[in-house]
Design an enzyme around this catalytic site. Structure first.
Site, short mmCIF file in Angstrom:
data_model
loop_
_atom_site.label_atom_id
_atom_site.label_comp_id
_atom_site.label_asym_id
_atom_site.label_seq_id
_atom_site.Cartn_x
_atom_site.Cartn_y
_atom_site.Cartn_z
N HIS A 63 20.86 87.41 83.62
CA HIS A 63 21.94 88.29 83.20
C HIS A 63 23.25 87.90 83.90
O HIS A 63 24.31 87.85 83.27
CB HIS A 63 21.57 89.73 83.54
CG HIS A 63 22.56 90.74 83.08
ND1 HIS A 63 22.43 91.41 81.89
CD2 HIS A 63 23.69 91.19 83.65
CE1 HIS A 63 23.44 92.22 81.74
NE2 HIS A 63 24.22 92.12 82.80
N HIS A 109 23.67 96.26 75.77
CA HIS A 109 22.94 97.09 76.71
C HIS A 109 21.56 97.35 76.13
O HIS A 109 21.11 98.49 76.00
CB HIS A 109 23.71 98.40 77.01
CG HIS A 109 23.95 98.60 78.46
ND1 HIS A 109 23.71 99.77 79.12
CD2 HIS A 109 24.38 97.73 79.39
CE1 HIS A 109 24.01 99.62 80.40
NE2 HIS A 109 24.41 98.40 80.60
#
Lengths: 753, 261
Positions: A63, A109
């Site tokens: 990430h 998300h």
């Protein structure tokens, strides 16, 4: 030796031992990565602390580190049309005019929303707002593109539960923070059960000379943390987002908690301090927490730093140093401030009732040193910390066999059109979007729905004015089609760019910039990686010839559960500009007796098309986009729009031109009489429902046909005229479609009002 | 002549202050955004101003009851100043969450004249947040904010709320509201008829969208005039509708203040 941190004896461990450490501390690092860390500390002649290992676990997560994607992003996306990018940081910035610039970013998300949909989606909105704020920009629009499943998958949460949580999360956060949610899309397919995709975007406006920078290139700059306090919520969020989804809710503590009522004044306070020139550098605390943000802020400016972890305001008093350092608690901003301005900044925060504290400063060198109660708990080279290994993972390109099942020709297509209108992917999204405040701030010139009050139809892009003084505005749209991407990730990506671009053109705006949110599966599988690379290449090939840069973006991998993976899907957020918003154009028909034109020519690539999908048939190749064609058509359309002879405009997307025209009747109560005789010689249904790219439907002012056709240089096809209360399509004397607007509207709005 | 001074009150969670500020400014007022902390601490006084505007939003998050926390903070600190302000005939307006604050503060309807909470703005009957344009009928133009409209004129304004259903505490109160001609705006259909959902977006009793105080110097309403100062932020302006409804509220108020003060 204190009890608040541990030294991990690592130097003499075997690979197996290293693996156990990574697992025990939930670092999410591979054996090779652990070995690299081991050799670093062997060279230093000491063992690492738990704080150091946690910091590396964060910084080197997929990430934060873009380990699998960076090589390809560099090759295909970075640098593309980059002369048009004005500034880049947590968001990308392009100039609007001589005074103003626009900041934009879209981000995923996905993982948190799959585990805890309400919290995941709301903190997604919170995070993207902070990215825009980090540029010193006033957020003016929130957008979201959502991909939900239809049927429940095994023992994972049901798609209905996820959908309701996600929509409420976006609503409650966006509405409370007072930024309009103006644009987006919702897709439904079992591709997204249980791997829901929540892609949220934000657009902000900033004066050109007030754009905040994100790096510290000077010693003695004080670091101030402002906003929410730091807690245990969201620890290891980035590690969770860098792994496949497991069933159950064991990871729920990795999802952060949002608080829009801290965010709302934080936006005011930060912008006020920035306007007063008190901020040296600015960054938001998102994934990876302080660890990742302090590191990046200092490293990008070539400085080291010192941070006193016991100065960080906490929610829970007994937090350990490593927890403070990697916590992803929401609503926090990091401000670099020159010493003489520190008190002024703290005073502004106090005026808005916002917690803030000086936690450290920049120093000479390249080391980041953390203290806790007087002891050094971390002392790492930023060079090492911020440079995760980059992988050129094995990949395999798939060559598709394209199947084409010929659908039967029909006497009437009324039922097909009604079925299309009520398809979950086409039908009105008012059940969700009307729960989002889209008029707050009083600058929404074109909202998500327009037309006669109570009868509104969809718009292609939203338009937001920049100020109350002149008539300049920005337009905001999206592009994405998971059904194309599933069949052909390369062309799916190209078509997503085409759609985002033509949506902007459709409201009479000039496209300026894209942000790309890239969703894919496990990059360690060669086939996934192949799709992922194809997608990036598709984006690049398409945007290059349109002359539009990707100014920001994000990558979300590991959207995979067991054997189930999502396809590689890009969501494009696109922003354009209007010099005069009084010339903005909407899709609803404006008058009767006006000619309706098609720009473009429908082809017969039906892969992923709505027409074939609703009949459960394979449609062969997906539509093909040629950016040069799109650019040329757009230029011509924009010229005609500026001449004031275009009354309404709608891009052709799902369901082809027939559905585009049906949608234009919804908000207007004005029908259309179309005759395809002589226009097509092939099957009229293919002509009506083709989703060939770069096409527009335009309503032209009557009497201006000649002028219009000159603008279009013979590339326009006159389909018929507006009028009556019916959508009436004829071909060779036969009536193919004959539907009343009320039928069309009520099918489209089914489930809402 | 000095422009009338207007305080647009703010605290964490209020979020229409910017467009309210711009609307007052656009109507010729000298507007200022004031954090209620400054009133609480005595740094600023309400008597400096000729009008107060309570903006929409979610003051303090509305986690208790819409508008309740903002109202109780003001009640605890500056209630006397507010009462004096009302008695002086100066103007107060609240839209959306601001209307909720006015109700919580007891400024409206205030039939009992003792600033007690006499009504509620309850959860919409649809049980969801509603963001759309509604039709409204002007039913009283004695209140300065409505003086530029004609009685029975039908206008359009945006709404965006979850709690907007007006409920008086009892029948008698409603009778008093009617007797004193306090209803300023009602939700109607495009033809001006008072009908139910969706045209009445929240199920408000008697389709009440906005109320004036007995003396007319206070207006509370759920719709947002400050968001549509010009026609270009109406949701249907591209269909050729020419009216700039929003600004008439603020221009009426400024005209009145210029004449009176």
């Amino acid at each position: 030796m204190s009890d608040f941190f541990k030294v991990i004896a690592l130097r003499n461990l075997t690979l197996k031992g290293l693996k156990k450490i990574s697992e025990d501390l939930a670092l999410g690092l591979s054996i090779q990565e652990m070995a690299r860390i081991q050799s670093y500390f062997r060279n230093l002649g000491r063992d690492p602390t738990d704080v150091e290992l946690q910091a590396l676990g964060q910084a080197w997560s997929e990430h934060c580190g873009y380990k699998s994607s960076k090589i390809y992003l560099k090759r295909y996306i970075f640098g593309l049309n980059s002369e048009k990018i004005y500034s880049q940081g947590d968001a990308g910035v392009v100039l609007l005019d001589e005074n103003y610039a626009v900041a934009l970013k879209m981000e995923s998300h996905n993982h948190p929303s799959a585990i805890e949909p309400y919290g995941g989606a709301s903190t997604g909105v919170g995070g993207i707002l902070r990215d825009i704020l980090s540029m010193g920009a006033q957020p003016v629009a929130v957008t979201d593109v959502l991909y939900f499943g239809i049927n429940k998958y095994r023992d994972y949460p049901s798609p209905a539960f996820i959908r309701s949580g996600v929509i409420s999360g976006i609503r409650d956060y966006g509405n409370r923070v007072g930024i309009p949610t103006v644009s987006g899309g919702i897709y439904y397919s079992d591709m997204f059960s249980p791997n829901v995709l929540v892609n949220v975007g934000c657009v902000g406006i900033v004066k050109k000379d007030k754009i905040a920078k994100q790096s510290i290139d000077k010693e003695g700059i004080k670091l101030i943390i402002a906003g929410g306090k730091t807690g245990r919520d969201g620890i290891h969020g980035v590690n969770m987002a860098s792994a496949n989804l497991d069933s159950g809710s064991a990871n729920i503590s990795t999802v952060q908690l949002g608080n829009p009522i801290i965010k709302e004044p934080l936006i005011h306070a930060v912008l006020q301090a920035n306007e007063a020139g008190l901020i040296y550098s600015l960054k938001d605390l998102g994934g990876g927490g302080l660890s990742s943000v302090v590191g990046e802020m200092l490293y990008s400016g070539g400085k080291g730093g010192v941070v006193y972890l016991d100065k960080v305001p906490l929610k829970e008093r007994d937090m350990l140093p490593w927890e403070i350092w990697v916590s992803e608690s929401q609503e926090r901003m990091l401000l670099g401030v020159e010493e003489q301005n520190v008190q002024k900044v703290l005073d502004i925060m106090n005026d808005w009732d916002i917690t803030s504290a000086v936690i450290g400063e920049s120093v000479k060198g390249s080391k980041l040193t953390l203290y806790y109660k007087g002891e050094i708990v971390m002392d790492l080279d930023l060079d090492f910390m911020t440079s995760p290994p980059l992988y050129q993972r094995a990949y395999r390109l798939k060559y598709n066999e394209y199947k084409f099942d010929m659908p039967k020709e029909r006497e009437s297509y009324n039922d097909i059109i009604l079925k299309m209108l009520s398809d979950l992917n086409v039908a009105s999204k008012e059940y969700a979007v009307r729960q989002y405040d889209h008029t707050v701030r009083g600058n929404t010139v074109i909202p998500p729905f327009t037309g006669i009050i109570g009868k509104e139809g969809p718009t292609d892009a939203s338009v937001i004015r920049i100020n109350w003084e002149d008539y300049s505005a920005i337009s905001v749209s999206h592009g994405s089609n998971p059904f194309y991407s599933k069949i052909d990730p390369y062309m799916g990506a190209r078509n997503a760019v085409d759609e985002a671009y033509r949506n902007l053109v459709s409201v009479n705006s000039i496209p300026l910039a894209f942000s790309d949110c890239l969703n894919s599966g496990n990059p360690e599988r060669p086939e996934r990686m192949g799709e992922f690379i194809s997608m990036i290449k598709g984006l690049s090939d398409e945007a290059k010839d349109l002359g539009v840069p990707f100014v920001s973006g994000n990558v979300s991998l590991y959207n995979e559960t067991g054997v189930k993976s999502i396809p590689s899907i890009p969501t494009i957020l696109a922003v354009g500009k209007l010099k005069d918003y009084r010339k903005a154009i909407t899709p609803d028909f404006k008058g009767t007796g006006n000619p309706i034109y098609l720009i473009g020519r429908p082809g017969i690539e039906f892969g992923g098309s709505l027409y074939f999908r609703i009949q459960r048939k394979n449609g062969g190749r997906v539509p093909f986009s040629d950016p040069k064609v799109l650019y040329q058509r757009s230029e011509m359309v924009l010229r005609a729009m500026d001449a004031g002879i275009i009354l309404s405009s709608h891009d052709v997307s799902e369901g082809g031109l027939a559905l585009a025209i049906a949608e234009m009747t919804i908000g207007s109560d004005i029908g259309a009489e179309i005759d395809l005789t002589g226009i097509t010689v092939g099957r009229p249904d293919f002509f009506m429902f083709s989703e060939s790219q770069s096409m527009f439907i335009l309503e032209v002012q009557k009497g201006k046909e000649k002028e219009f056709e000159e603008y279009m240089k013979g590339l326009s096809i006159k389909l018929g005229y507006t009028g009556s209360q019916m959508l009436d399509v004829k071909f060779n004397g036969k009536t193919l479609v004959y539907l009343h607007i009320d039928q069309i509207r009520s099918k489209w709005k089914e489930g809402y009002i | 002549m000095n422009s009338p001074k207007v305080a647009v009150l703010t605290m964490e969670g209020t979020n229409n202050e910017e467009e309210a500020f711009q609307s007052w400014k656009g109507a010729g007022a000298d507007a200022e955004i004031i954090h209620i902390k400054k009133l609480e601490s005595g740094l600023r006084k309400l008597e400096e101003f000729d009008a107060i505007f309570f903006p929409g939003g979610f003051s303090a998050g509305d986690y208790v009851r819409a508008g309740a926390i903002m109202a109780s903070r003001l009640r605890a600190s500056v209630m006397e100043d507010i009462e004096n302000f009302v008695d002086s005939g100066k103007l107060i307006m609240g839209s959306c969450n601001g209307f909720q604050v006015l109700i919580e503060l007891g400024l409206i309807p205030n039939i009992g004249k003792n600033y007690e909470r006499e009504a509620a703005l309850a959860t919409n009957l649809s049980n969801r947040f509603e963001a759309r344009t509604v039709y409204l009928k002007i039913t009283n133009n004695l209140c300065p904010f409505l003086k530029k409209f004609k009685i029975n004129q039908i206008i359009r304004l945006p709404i965006a709320h979850f709690e907007g259903r007006f409920i008086p505490k009892d029948e008698d109160l409603l009778k008093e509201i009617l007797k004193n001609n306090m209803i300023g705006l009602k939700y109607v259909d495009p033809y001006g008829k008072e009908v139910d959902y969706p045209w009445n977006p929240n199920g408000s009793i008697m389709n009440i969208a906005g109320l004036c105080s007995k003396s007319g110097n206070i207006l509370g309403l759920m719709p947002h005039p400050e968001r549509v100062f010009t026609k270009y932020t109406h949701s249907d302006w591209t269909r050729g509708n020419e009216e700039d409804y929003g600004q008439l509220f603020f221009k009426g108020a400024v005209e009145y203040l210029n004449e009176k003060f």
